[in-house]
Scaffold this motif. Structure first.
Motif, PDB file in Angstrom:
ATOM      1  N   VAL A 160      33.621  48.866  61.245  1.00 65.08           N
ATOM      2  CA  VAL A 160      34.412  49.830  60.478  1.00 65.08           C
ATOM      3  C   VAL A 160      35.893  49.467  60.475  1.00 65.08           C
ATOM      4  O   VAL A 160      36.466  49.170  61.527  1.00 65.08           O
ATOM      5  CB  VAL A 160      34.263  51.258  61.058  1.00 65.08           C
ATOM      6  CG1 VAL A 160      35.037  52.262  60.202  1.00 65.08           C
ATOM      7  CG2 VAL A 160      32.802  51.663  61.131  1.00 65.08           C
ATOM      8  N   PHE A 161      36.466  49.487  59.292  1.00 62.67           N
ATOM      9  CA  PHE A 161      37.903  49.305  59.157  1.00 62.67           C
ATOM     10  C   PHE A 161      38.460  50.591  58.559  1.00 62.67           C
ATOM     11  O   PHE A 161      38.001  51.053  57.517  1.00 62.67           O
ATOM     12  CB  PHE A 161      38.198  48.115  58.232  1.00 62.67           C
ATOM     13  CG  PHE A 161      39.651  47.734  58.158  1.00 62.67           C
ATOM     14  CD1 PHE A 161      40.202  46.871  59.105  1.00 62.67           C
ATOM     15  CD2 PHE A 161      40.475  48.229  57.156  1.00 62.67           C
ATOM     16  CE1 PHE A 161      41.544  46.515  59.048  1.00 62.67           C
ATOM     17  CE2 PHE A 161      41.825  47.883  57.100  1.00 62.67           C
ATOM     18  CZ  PHE A 161      42.365  47.014  58.047  1.00 62.67           C
ATOM     19  N   THR A 162      39.424  51.201  59.226  1.00 62.82           N
ATOM     20  CA  THR A 162      39.959  52.465  58.719  1.00 62.82           C
ATOM     21  C   THR A 162      41.270  52.207  57.995  1.00 62.82           C
ATOM     22  O   THR A 162      42.074  51.384  58.417  1.00 62.82           O
ATOM     23  CB  THR A 162      40.195  53.475  59.849  1.00 62.82           C
ATOM     24  OG1 THR A 162      41.048  52.894  60.836  1.00 62.82           O
ATOM     25  CG2 THR A 162      38.888  53.881  60.490  1.00 62.82           C
ATOM     26  N   GLU A 163      41.444  52.924  56.915  1.00 57.93           N
ATOM     27  CA  GLU A 163      42.613  52.650  56.078  1.00 57.93           C
ATOM     28  C   GLU A 163      43.236  53.918  55.515  1.00 57.93           C
ATOM     29  O   GLU A 163      42.553  54.888  55.212  1.00 57.93           O
ATOM     30  CB  GLU A 163      42.183  51.734  54.926  1.00 57.93           C
ATOM     31  CG  GLU A 163      43.318  51.129  54.132  1.00 57.93           C
ATOM     32  CD  GLU A 163      42.845  49.890  53.375  1.00 57.93           C
ATOM     33  OE1 GLU A 163      42.810  48.798  53.982  1.00 57.93           O
ATOM     34  OE2 GLU A 163      42.499  50.029  52.186  1.00 57.93           O
ATOM     35  N   TYR A 164      44.547  53.846  55.367  1.00 56.31           N
ATOM     36  CA  TYR A 164      45.334  54.920  54.750  1.00 56.31           C
ATOM     37  C   TYR A 164      45.912  54.346  53.470  1.00 56.31           C
ATOM     38  O   TYR A 164      46.589  53.335  53.496  1.00 56.31           O
ATOM     39  CB  TYR A 164      46.448  55.317  55.716  1.00 56.31           C
ATOM     40  CG  TYR A 164      47.264  56.537  55.358  1.00 56.31           C
ATOM     41  CD1 TYR A 164      47.290  57.635  56.217  1.00 56.31           C
ATOM     42  CD2 TYR A 164      48.061  56.583  54.214  1.00 56.31           C
ATOM     43  CE1 TYR A 164      48.067  58.753  55.923  1.00 56.31           C
ATOM     44  CE2 TYR A 164      48.827  57.694  53.916  1.00 56.31           C
ATOM     45  CZ  TYR A 164      48.832  58.777  54.775  1.00 56.31           C
ATOM     46  OH  TYR A 164      49.599  59.895  54.493  1.00 56.31           O
ATOM     47  N   TYR A 165      45.585  54.968  52.362  1.00 55.70           N
ATOM     48  CA  TYR A 165      46.113  54.508  51.069  1.00 55.70           C
ATOM     49  C   TYR A 165      47.439  55.197  50.847  1.00 55.70           C
ATOM     50  O   TYR A 165      47.501  56.434  50.773  1.00 55.70           O
ATOM     51  CB  TYR A 165      45.113  54.855  49.965  1.00 55.70           C
ATOM     52  CG  TYR A 165      45.520  54.456  48.563  1.00 55.70           C
ATOM     53  CD1 TYR A 165      45.915  53.155  48.266  1.00 55.70           C
ATOM     54  CD2 TYR A 165      45.470  55.383  47.522  1.00 55.70           C
ATOM     55  CE1 TYR A 165      46.241  52.792  46.976  1.00 55.70           C
ATOM     56  CE2 TYR A 165      45.796  55.032  46.229  1.00 55.70           C
ATOM     57  CZ  TYR A 165      46.188  53.737  45.950  1.00 55.70           C
ATOM     58  OH  TYR A 165      46.511  53.389  44.664  1.00 55.70           O
ATOM     59  N   LEU A 166      48.471  54.423  50.789  1.00 56.64           N
ATOM     60  CA  LEU A 166      49.826  54.969  50.723  1.00 56.64           C
ATOM     61  C   LEU A 166      50.300  55.009  49.276  1.00 56.64           C
ATOM     62  O   LEU A 166      50.513  53.970  48.655  1.00 56.64           O
ATOM     63  CB  LEU A 166      50.745  54.080  51.564  1.00 56.64           C
ATOM     64  CG  LEU A 166      52.094  54.641  51.946  1.00 56.64           C
ATOM     65  CD1 LEU A 166      51.937  55.872  52.831  1.00 56.64           C
ATOM     66  CD2 LEU A 166      52.906  53.571  52.663  1.00 56.64           C
TER      67      LEU A 166
END
Length: 578
Positions: A160-166
């Motif tokens: 799992v790679f967690t990401e925040y779309y800015l």
RNA sequence: GCGCCCGUAGCUCAACUGGAUAGAGCAUCAGCCUUCUAAGCUGAGGGUUAUAGGUUCGAGUCCUAUCGGGCGCGCCA
């Protein structure tokens, strides 16, 4: 072979013998075998006779009886019996049940890990709030859920790679910028009236002050546009005016600074909540790297786009959307949707099998559009799994607190977790199913924090640690071997119940990860803690009998292992003392 | 108007994705600390699972309608 598989095999063979049913025929009906935590129905049970009732045109009870009489033998299996409506219950020999304790003891926190049958490379995107203000209590739910889901999926064996779309591009960033500029002008003595739609709050003032300290200066000759226009038009006019007054270079500089500082603020809010995403993906970078043009070329090439009224449209209605959507506006600027098409295509290009988006339930109308975007860039709609998060309603006592980001009238998530604690806040957030509205009463959470279920679970674990200490204090040395050889002395009803529940941990991990239902972990832990507290109240662990004592200590170590592992998935700590 | 989500004890929520007697906490009442942490345990009361039909061996869970609540239907993001 796992016990489940062995018993299923047994049933399949029995059915072939008693009713001449082939394995493929059975697959149509679906052979289910469930592990019971409730001991009165045995260790495993099957409903196959009930399911076959209509197919074989016979009473389920008779079918069940016939299956049972045709069953072969298994060394682990003590007996099988059919009951009331037509269930078949399987009872294992005692020793077999206890072996789960040895497994937990050996595997420790690895118990229940990697249970997923198909391991995937997952990109999990969550929070992704605009960098225009601190995160509020609604985002807190997304943060707690998203981070716990990541831990749960990893536990189940996924990568799992967690990401925040800015969202660091577009109109809302311009608004952030002029909001900061307004405060800069005010700080330098200019009297300016409030304008609806601008961001307010001390964080804006702090950014403004910071810029002034770095000797950023704006020409004070700002002409405020006519107030007669609509709020949106007024803001648009103001953006143009500010860009003009400051010059596009300075405007850009201030904008970049503001975004940078806001992003730091967001990261701090999250990291103090034990949420640290693996990556922040900049919307702006989609432009600078030409990803948007790239995506547009792809949808054109795939025959999914057309031009109308000077704009470029995606033919999303072909793929389940209500209507077609504009990707490039008449004036040449791309829409937010264009960014999202490019972003999601890019996610796939980065090699992820599964894209999970945690979105607010107000975005549900957007889901079919996202899927259409994926399909038109040559991906599958099923590559995307959108989890819609219902709203958090905040109360102070009986009073509902209205929230609005624009007006600055919201409760920051930081306030919430500073008040009730990170453990309690995270647990509370994820203990409700994501598709359920969440009422969060601040007064209740602060005043009655002793009644919060999180303490109940943590307390169970602390009690175990304390018993282990007490054992030493009394001069006993824990003898693992002696304990292991006497596990069958754990024959109290409550002990058997605990052992059964411990055995259900791996499938709890599996099922909750498949359903993306983090709350099931919370519920499981509550049940386990409850059984333990009851056990503790009725049974003396540190017994004079060394065989029972050491066996019970093994049981406690196993319970503790699972509680700590489960709490860790929820991002909650496991204090050894309370 | 159309679409999505939700209605379970007085309150906040569970119920292993269709299984066996619908369970916890809070609140109310009655007990338990010269046994390892009372942030705990034991017991009592509290339900036509919003309503009405349907599907089947079986429905809180599935299908239809109605009522009630939330949200969405932009060349906003």
């Amino acid at each position: 072979m796992k016990m489940e598989e062995k018993i299923k095999r047994l049933i399949i063979d029995a059915l072939a013998k008693s009713h001449g049913i082939k394995e493929d025929e059975l697959n149509e009906v679906g052979l289910e075998l469930s592990r019971n935590s409730n001991n009165e129905h045995g260790d495993f049970s099957s409903n196959i006779a009930l399911k076959l009732g209509s197919k074989l045109k016979g009473p389920p009870m008779t079918i069940a009886e016939e299956i049972v009489s045709s069953l072969g033998a298994l060394v682990e299996l003590e007996r099988a019996e059919f009951v009331k409506p037509g269930f078949i219950n399987f009872y294992l020999f005692g020793e077999k049940k206890y072996s789960i304790l040895e497994t937990i003891l050996n595997q420790g926190s690895e118990f229940g890990s990697s249970c997923a049958t198909e391991k995937k490379k997952v990109l999990l995107e969550f929070v992704s709030a605009n960098p225009t203000g601190p995160l509020h209590v609604g985002h807190g739910r997304h943060a707690a859920f998203g981070d716990s889901l990541a831990r749960l999926l990893r536990k189940a064996g996924h990568e799992v790679f967690t990401e925040y779309y800015l969202n660091d591009a577009g109109r809302q960033i311009d608004i952030l910028c002029i909001s900061v500029m307004f405060e800069m002008l005010r700080a330098e003595g200019l009297k300016l009236n409030d304008i609806a739609g601008l961001y307010k709050g001390t964080y804006i003032k702090e950014i403004a002050q910071g810029l002034i300290d770095e000797s950023f200066k704006i020409n004070k000759k700002v002409l405020l546009p006519e107030a007669s226009a609509s709020a949106d038009e007024l803001i648009d006019a103001l953006i143009l005016e500010m860009k003009d007054v400051a010059g596009s270079k300075l405007f850009q500089k201030i904008s970049d600074k503001a975004v940078l500082q806001m992003t730091e603020l967001l990261k701090d809010d999250l990291s103090d909540f034990r949420v640290n995403q693996d990556g922040y993906y900049s919307e702006k970078s989609l432009f600078s790297k030409g990803k948007i043009e790239e995506a547009c070329e792809i949808i054109k090439k795939n025959g999914n786009a057309y031009e109308k009224d000077g704009a470029l449209w995606l033919e999303s209605s072909k793929y389940g959307d209500d209507k077609d959507r504009v990707v490039i506006r008449e004036d040449g600027r791309s829409t937010y949707f264009a960014s999202d098409i490019a972003y999601h295509h890019d996610k796939k290009m980065r090699g992820f099998d599964l894209l999970i988006n945690v979105l607010g339930s107000d975005h549900h109308g957007y889901v079919s559009r996202l899927e259409a975007g994926l399909v038109s860039t040559g991906n599958k709609a099923s590559d995307l799994d959108v989890i819609l998060m219902q709203f958090v309603t905040l109360y102070r006592g009986k009073k509902k607190i209205q929230m609005s980001t624009r007006s600055g009238n919201f409760v920051p998530m930081r306030d919430l977790y500073s008040e009730v604690g990170v453990d309690a806040a995270r647990f509370f957030y994820v203990s409700r199913s994501h598709d359920q509205h969440l009422d969060f009463d601040l007064d209740l959470a602060t005043k009655q924090n002793n009644n919060n279920p999180v303490y109940y679970i943590q307390y169970a674990n602390a009690r175990i640690k304390s018993v282990l200490k007490e054992n030493k204090k009394r001069g006993y040395v824990f003898d693992e071997c002696l304990g292991k050889t006497n596990l069958m002395k754990l024959d109290l009803a409550i002990e058997k119940e605990i052992i059964s529940l411990l055995g259900k941990y791996p499938e709890t991990i599996l099922k909750s990860s498949e359903a993306r239902a983090v709350n099931k972990i919370a519920n499981y832990l509550k049940s386990l803690a409850q059984l333990f507290h009851s056990y503790y109240g009725s049974t003396k662990i540190v017994s004079e009998d060394e065989e029972i004592r050491n066996a019970r200590i093994i049981l406690l170590i196993c319970v503790s292992t699972i509680i700590e592992d489960g709490l860790d998935i929820l991002g909650v700590s496991s204090p050894t003392k309370m």
